[in-house]
Write a protein that holds these residues in place. Sequence first.
Motif, PDB file in Angstrom:
ATOM      1  N   VAL A  79      -3.339   7.699  12.438  1.00  0.00           N
ATOM      2  CA  VAL A  79      -2.725   8.468  11.295  1.00  0.00           C
ATOM      3  C   VAL A  79      -1.022   8.432  11.539  1.00  0.00           C
ATOM      4  O   VAL A  79      -0.191   8.143  10.593  1.00  0.00           O
ATOM      5  N   GLU A  80      -0.688   8.282  12.855  1.00  0.00           N
ATOM      6  CA  GLU A  80       0.712   8.059  12.908  1.00  0.00           C
ATOM      7  C   GLU A  80       1.368   6.948  12.798  1.00  0.00           C
ATOM      8  O   GLU A  80       2.439   6.743  12.052  1.00  0.00           O
ATOM      9  N   ARG A  81       0.556   5.703  13.026  1.00  0.00           N
ATOM     10  CA  ARG A  81       0.992   4.249  12.756  1.00  0.00           C
ATOM     11  C   ARG A  81       0.839   3.502  11.680  1.00  0.00           C
ATOM     12  O   ARG A  81       1.592   2.648  11.257  1.00  0.00           O
ATOM     13  N   TRP A  82      -0.498   3.682  11.011  1.00  0.00           N
ATOM     14  CA  TRP A  82      -0.936   2.929   9.872  1.00  0.00           C
ATOM     15  C   TRP A  82       0.123   3.038   8.771  1.00  0.00           C
ATOM     16  O   TRP A  82       0.379   1.954   8.170  1.00  0.00           O
ATOM     17  N   PRO A  83       0.708   4.382   8.353  1.00  0.00           N
ATOM     18  CA  PRO A  83       1.336   4.308   7.333  1.00  0.00           C
ATOM     19  C   PRO A  83       2.778   3.373   7.585  1.00  0.00           C
ATOM     20  O   PRO A  83       3.052   2.903   6.593  1.00  0.00           O
ATOM     21  N   ALA A  84       3.201   3.205   8.629  1.00  0.00           N
ATOM     22  CA  ALA A  84       4.536   2.383   8.947  1.00  0.00           C
ATOM     23  C   ALA A  84       4.123   0.870   9.112  1.00  0.00           C
ATOM     24  O   ALA A  84       4.631  -0.008   8.501  1.00  0.00           O
ATOM     25  N   ASP A  85       2.973   0.640   9.816  1.00  0.00           N
ATOM     26  CA  ASP A  85       2.630  -0.682  10.511  1.00  0.00           C
ATOM     27  C   ASP A  85       1.397  -1.418   9.332  1.00  0.00           C
ATOM     28  O   ASP A  85       1.186  -2.708   9.556  1.00  0.00           O
ATOM     29  N   MET A  88       0.799  -1.101   0.181  1.00  0.00           N
ATOM     30  CA  MET A  88      -0.096  -0.088   0.064  1.00  0.00           C
ATOM     31  C   MET A  88       0.939   1.384   0.149  1.00  0.00           C
ATOM     32  O   MET A  88       1.787   1.326   0.821  1.00  0.00           O
ATOM     33  N   SER A  89       0.482   2.118  -0.895  1.00  0.00           N
ATOM     34  CA  SER A  89       1.367   3.267  -1.002  1.00  0.00           C
ATOM     35  C   SER A  89       0.981   4.358   0.292  1.00  0.00           C
ATOM     36  O   SER A  89      -0.316   4.168   0.670  1.00  0.00           O
ATOM     37  N   ARG A  90       1.779   5.245   0.457  1.00  0.00           N
ATOM     38  CA  ARG A  90       1.262   6.393   1.407  1.00  0.00           C
ATOM     39  C   ARG A  90      -0.293   6.921   1.105  1.00  0.00           C
ATOM     40  O   ARG A  90      -0.955   6.955   2.014  1.00  0.00           O
ATOM     41  N   GLY A  91      -0.381   7.248  -0.193  1.00  0.00           N
ATOM     42  CA  GLY A  91      -1.682   7.696  -0.473  1.00  0.00           C
ATOM     43  C   GLY A  91      -2.681   6.844  -0.276  1.00  0.00           C
ATOM     44  O   GLY A  91      -3.751   7.194   0.140  1.00  0.00           O
ATOM     45  N   ASP A  92      -2.546   5.715  -0.584  1.00  0.00           N
ATOM     46  CA  ASP A  92      -3.653   4.626  -0.457  1.00  0.00           C
ATOM     47  C   ASP A  92      -3.851   4.481   1.053  1.00  0.00           C
ATOM     48  O   ASP A  92      -4.961   4.421   1.596  1.00  0.00           O
ATOM     49  N   VAL A  93      -2.871   4.607   1.993  1.00  0.00           N
ATOM     50  CA  VAL A  93      -3.315   4.579   3.477  1.00  0.00           C
ATOM     51  C   VAL A  93      -4.012   5.678   3.750  1.00  0.00           C
ATOM     52  O   VAL A  93      -4.960   5.583   4.696  1.00  0.00           O
ATOM     53  N   GLN A  94      -3.447   6.940   3.332  1.00  0.00           N
ATOM     54  CA  GLN A  94      -4.284   8.175   3.782  1.00  0.00           C
ATOM     55  C   GLN A  94      -5.699   7.912   3.427  1.00  0.00           C
ATOM     56  O   GLN A  94      -6.703   8.262   4.151  1.00  0.00           O
ATOM     57  N   GLN A  95      -5.843   7.435   2.161  1.00  0.00           N
ATOM     58  CA  GLN A  95      -7.344   7.124   1.807  1.00  0.00           C
ATOM     59  C   GLN A  95      -8.049   6.303   2.528  1.00  0.00           C
ATOM     60  O   GLN A  95      -9.337   6.402   2.785  1.00  0.00           O
ATOM     61  N   ALA A  96      -7.293   5.217   3.078  1.00  0.00           N
ATOM     62  CA  ALA A  96      -7.986   3.985   3.815  1.00  0.00           C
ATOM     63  C   ALA A  96      -8.434   4.742   5.152  1.00  0.00           C
ATOM     64  O   ALA A  96      -9.497   4.560   5.734  1.00  0.00           O
ATOM     65  N   ILE A  97      -7.579   5.580   5.776  1.00  0.00           N
ATOM     66  CA  ILE A  97      -7.851   6.273   7.040  1.00  0.00           C
ATOM     67  C   ILE A  97      -9.042   7.054   7.065  1.00  0.00           C
ATOM     68  O   ILE A  97      -9.959   7.055   7.821  1.00  0.00           O
ATOM     69  N   THR A  98      -9.057   7.806   5.742  1.00  0.00           N
ATOM     70  CA  THR A  98     -10.254   8.675   5.636  1.00  0.00           C
ATOM     71  C   THR A  98     -11.450   7.879   5.776  1.00  0.00           C
ATOM     72  O   THR A  98     -12.514   8.508   6.199  1.00  0.00           O
ATOM     73  N   GLN A  99     -11.371   6.743   4.838  1.00  0.00           N
ATOM     74  CA  GLN A  99     -12.736   5.846   4.751  1.00  0.00           C
ATOM     75  C   GLN A  99     -12.973   5.384   6.076  1.00  0.00           C
ATOM     76  O   GLN A  99     -14.079   5.409   6.254  1.00  0.00           O
ATOM     77  N   VAL A 100     -11.947   4.956   6.860  1.00  0.00           N
ATOM     78  CA  VAL A 100     -12.283   4.025   8.118  1.00  0.00           C
ATOM     79  C   VAL A 100     -12.669   5.247   8.906  1.00  0.00           C
ATOM     80  O   VAL A 100     -13.728   5.054   9.824  1.00  0.00           O
ATOM     81  N   PHE A 101     -12.428   6.446   8.921  1.00  0.00           N
ATOM     82  CA  PHE A 101     -12.757   7.608   9.903  1.00  0.00           C
ATOM     83  C   PHE A 101     -14.344   7.696   9.573  1.00  0.00           C
ATOM     84  O   PHE A 101     -15.248   7.766  10.727  1.00  0.00           O
ATOM     85  N   HIS A 102     -14.779   7.865   8.375  1.00  0.00           N
ATOM     86  CA  HIS A 102     -16.247   7.861   7.876  1.00  0.00           C
ATOM     87  C   HIS A 102     -16.920   6.879   8.321  1.00  0.00           C
ATOM     88  O   HIS A 102     -17.998   7.118   8.964  1.00  0.00           O
TER      89      HIS A 102
END
Lengths: 107, 410
Positions: B47-53, B1-15
């Motif tokens: 937001v802090e950990r998912w991009p790495a983990d 997963m790219s950084r952008g994908d993780v960001q998008q995933a986080i936004t989706q999970v937030f929603h």
Amino acid sequence: MHYLVSVIDDTAGLATDEEMAAIHEFNDRLREAGNWIFAGGLADPSSATVVDNRGDEPLITDGPFLESKEHLAGFWILEAADLDEALALATEGSKVCNRKLEVRPFL
Amino acid sequence: MSRGDVQQAITQVFHDEWARVVATLARRLGDLDLAEDSAAEAFAAAVERWPADSVPPNPGAWLTTTAYRKAIDRIRREAKRGDKQAEAQMLFEDVPAQPLGAIDDDRLRLIFTCCHSALSMEARVALTLRLVAGLTVPEISRAFLVQESTMGQRITRAKSKIKTARIPYRVPSAADLPARVSGVLAVLFLVFNEGYLATGCDADPVRPDLTAEAIRLTRLVRTLLPEDGEVIGLLALMLLTEARRAARVTADGELITLDEQNRGAWDAALLAEGHRLVRERLATGTAPGRYQLLAAINAVHTSARRAEDTDWSLVVGLYDRLVRLDPSPIIALNRAVAIAERDDPAVALAAVERLKDSLGGYHAYHATRADLLRRLDRCEAARAAYDRAIELAGNTAEIAHLTRRRDELP
């Protein structure tokens, strides 16, 4: 949880005999259901006296502490599990005493 | 997963998960404030950990567990500061177990608490957007054009009243449910309308973020209360209104009335969904409520390929039923607009003028009257009515439309 249910009156009159009878019956129901802590009607606000002893000498003055079109005519102290139960009881109380009520929790 | 994908995933999970995390924590902790803060901390941790983990397999469970741990940590820290009493209260003041029903969902409890009638309408809107929709205080302040500190205080006061007055965290009893659902729908409709007809002289005339949020929340309520016809009615009403958004305002920010809109610019997917919901409700054969009738009226409008094809008799008939349910002067005003089309503007004008006492301070009364006077060639009276409507209107697109109509008078 205890709630103070204040009876707010904007008329000058006391409760009519019919209203009093309905209030007594409502109070009996409150006692049976375990919601009743205390209730009382108050005399006209013109009979009130304000005492202020925060200064050097006690100050006694005639009249209610604030002049307004609406005044406190009486109150209940009720035991209720939560605000919904208190509001349901107050909804009934407002009908029987034919006055507006304010519901406020004790701390 | 790219950084952008993780960001998008986080936004989706937030929603998807915000309301559930807050709602679950609120029940387990018995404290909305703590639930909100720890949910926010858990999302910050993601937001802090998912991009790495990488994103955990069950993001909702990860967030709830993380938020719960953070809440317990905070309770312990506060207990160390001597607030033992608070700890005892938070840990043991759990909501008593309730029978599991079809609508037993913590999110539903949260919505009913946020929309409780003991809170002011402003507070209900703010709390719902913060705790259920997950909007931040700055976002909500911008949407309603109030200072951030004012909005922050409004939310804090509301949470404090919930706690002090003990507004319960539960789904209302079956007997109270219709009235309480109607209170929830009023909050959602207000959010939608503020997005659809935004007020304020410097504001954008339409705020799609608010209409989208209102639709998302109404979809959620529909999932939680699938049998409620009025919830479906409100959702259909919102979809059929939102479908026309792109055609409703010109590029320079002027309102285009329904009869002049480019119907090809309407959103076909939203219309299809809205029409399907209206048909679904009609098929049940149960008496429609207010939102279902409003949705049906919008379905008639949006079914016509050209404005002149509108079935005005059907629209008037639906308004007649609506007037019986809701005899408010605003409904009567909208009915008069339909009368002008079915019968003629003179009949409609007489009906409108009977509403003067109750609606004299409302811009739509003057705008409707102005339009009818214009069609009856009573130019001077029309001009005065447009002037009054412009004075009272709060939406910039409406003001631009009324101004043009006034200036075009001969």
